[in-house]
Scaffold this motif. Structure first.
Motif, PDB file in Angstrom:
ATOM      1  N   SER A  80       0.842  -1.198   0.000  1.00  0.00           N
ATOM      2  CA  SER A  80       0.000   0.000   0.000  1.00  0.00           C
ATOM      3  C   SER A  80       0.875   1.246   0.000  1.00  0.00           C
ATOM      4  O   SER A  80       2.016   1.209   0.470  1.00  0.00           O
ATOM      5  N   GLU A  82       0.697   3.700   1.923  1.00  0.00           N
ATOM      6  CA  GLU A  82       1.035   4.035   3.314  1.00  0.00           C
ATOM      7  C   GLU A  82       2.264   3.254   3.780  1.00  0.00           C
ATOM      8  O   GLU A  82       3.139   3.804   4.454  1.00  0.00           O
ATOM      9  N   ILE A  83       2.324   1.979   3.425  1.00  0.00           N
ATOM     10  CA  ILE A  83       3.477   1.173   3.809  1.00  0.00           C
ATOM     11  C   ILE A  83       4.729   1.688   3.103  1.00  0.00           C
ATOM     12  O   ILE A  83       5.774   1.860   3.720  1.00  0.00           O
ATOM     13  N   ARG A  85       5.416   4.648   2.013  1.00  0.00           N
ATOM     14  CA  ARG A  85       5.844   5.917   2.621  1.00  0.00           C
ATOM     15  C   ARG A  85       6.503   5.704   3.975  1.00  0.00           C
ATOM     16  O   ARG A  85       7.351   6.492   4.391  1.00  0.00           O
ATOM     17  N   SER A  86       6.135   4.645   4.677  1.00  0.00           N
ATOM     18  CA  SER A  86       6.674   4.383   6.013  1.00  0.00           C
ATOM     19  C   SER A  86       8.042   3.716   5.988  1.00  0.00           C
ATOM     20  O   SER A  86       8.724   3.670   7.011  1.00  0.00           O
ATOM     21  N   GLY A 188      -2.207  -3.237   7.716  1.00  0.00           N
ATOM     22  CA  GLY A 188      -2.411  -2.966   6.293  1.00  0.00           C
ATOM     23  C   GLY A 188      -3.399  -3.946   5.689  1.00  0.00           C
ATOM     24  O   GLY A 188      -3.735  -4.964   6.285  1.00  0.00           O
TER      25      GLY A 188
END
Length: 197
Positions: A80, A82-83, A85-86, A188
């Motif tokens: 994802s 979000e993952i 970006r992390s 996630g």
């Protein structure tokens, strides 16, 4: 244990699209085009017209397309946004700690996506024994620290993955399942996308 810039130089020298000395004379006269993608092809008689992403064209007898040399986790369709970006990265690859664990707790990367952190052998069969032992030791130690609750969640995730595995049809779907199993604590959604890897 090498500093980042030295590690990248060693990696670039050790894992690159290059042939052995005895192959090079046989390769004389062959045109190489690096860093381009093929956008269209069509047959023209017994030859192939190839159009590249820079707008140039080639009329050739044979096309050999080498892909996958540059690993960039932002292009992994099963992760994802979000993952992605992390994740802390190094030249597009995740920076990995002990047990091949990324900066997202519980998310581990093996194979080509781990070679800048662990060395070029991680792309080869020769590195699989070390990778398996390192990952296993890290996961088992983590289970011992987190207790029965996490162990139960991990066991349930593995059982779910085993039920899904026989119906998988592509490697990218298998990777999606693996990403979901190895990161159950990040919350996630490891849904299976349309096959981009």
């Amino acid at each position: 244990a090498l500093p980042g810039p030295v590690r990248i130089r060693v990696f670039t020298r050790a894992v690159r699209p290059a042939g052995s000395d005895w192959i090079r004379p046989r390769f004389a006269g062959v045109t190489e085009t690096l860093g381009r993608s093929v956008t269209t092809t069509e047959m023209v008689g017994d030859r192939i017209r190839v159009r590249l992403d820079d707008g140039s064209e080639r009329l050739v007898d044979h096309v050999v397309q080498g892909t996958g040399f540059a690993i960039d986790i932002s292009r992994f369709g099963f992760l994802s946004p979000e993952i992605v970006r992390s994740l802390r990265t190094l030249c597009g690859q995740p920076r990995l700690g002990p047990g091949f664990e990324s900066s997202v707790a519980g998310l581990h990367f093996l194979g080509a996506a781990s070679d800048l952190s662990y060395g070029p052998l991680m792309r080869a069969i020769a590195g699989t024994g070390f990778a398996a032992r390192s990952l296993t030791r890290h996961v088992v130690a983590g289970l011992a620290r987190t207790g029965d609750l996490q162990r139960t969640k991990t066991t349930a995730a593995l059982e779910q993955g085993l039920e899904l595995a026989p119906s998988l049809q592509t490697a990218s779907q298998a990777a999606s399942i693996a990403a979901g199993l190895l990161a159950p604590i990040i919350g996630g959604d490891p849904t299976l996308p349309g096959g981009r890897s």
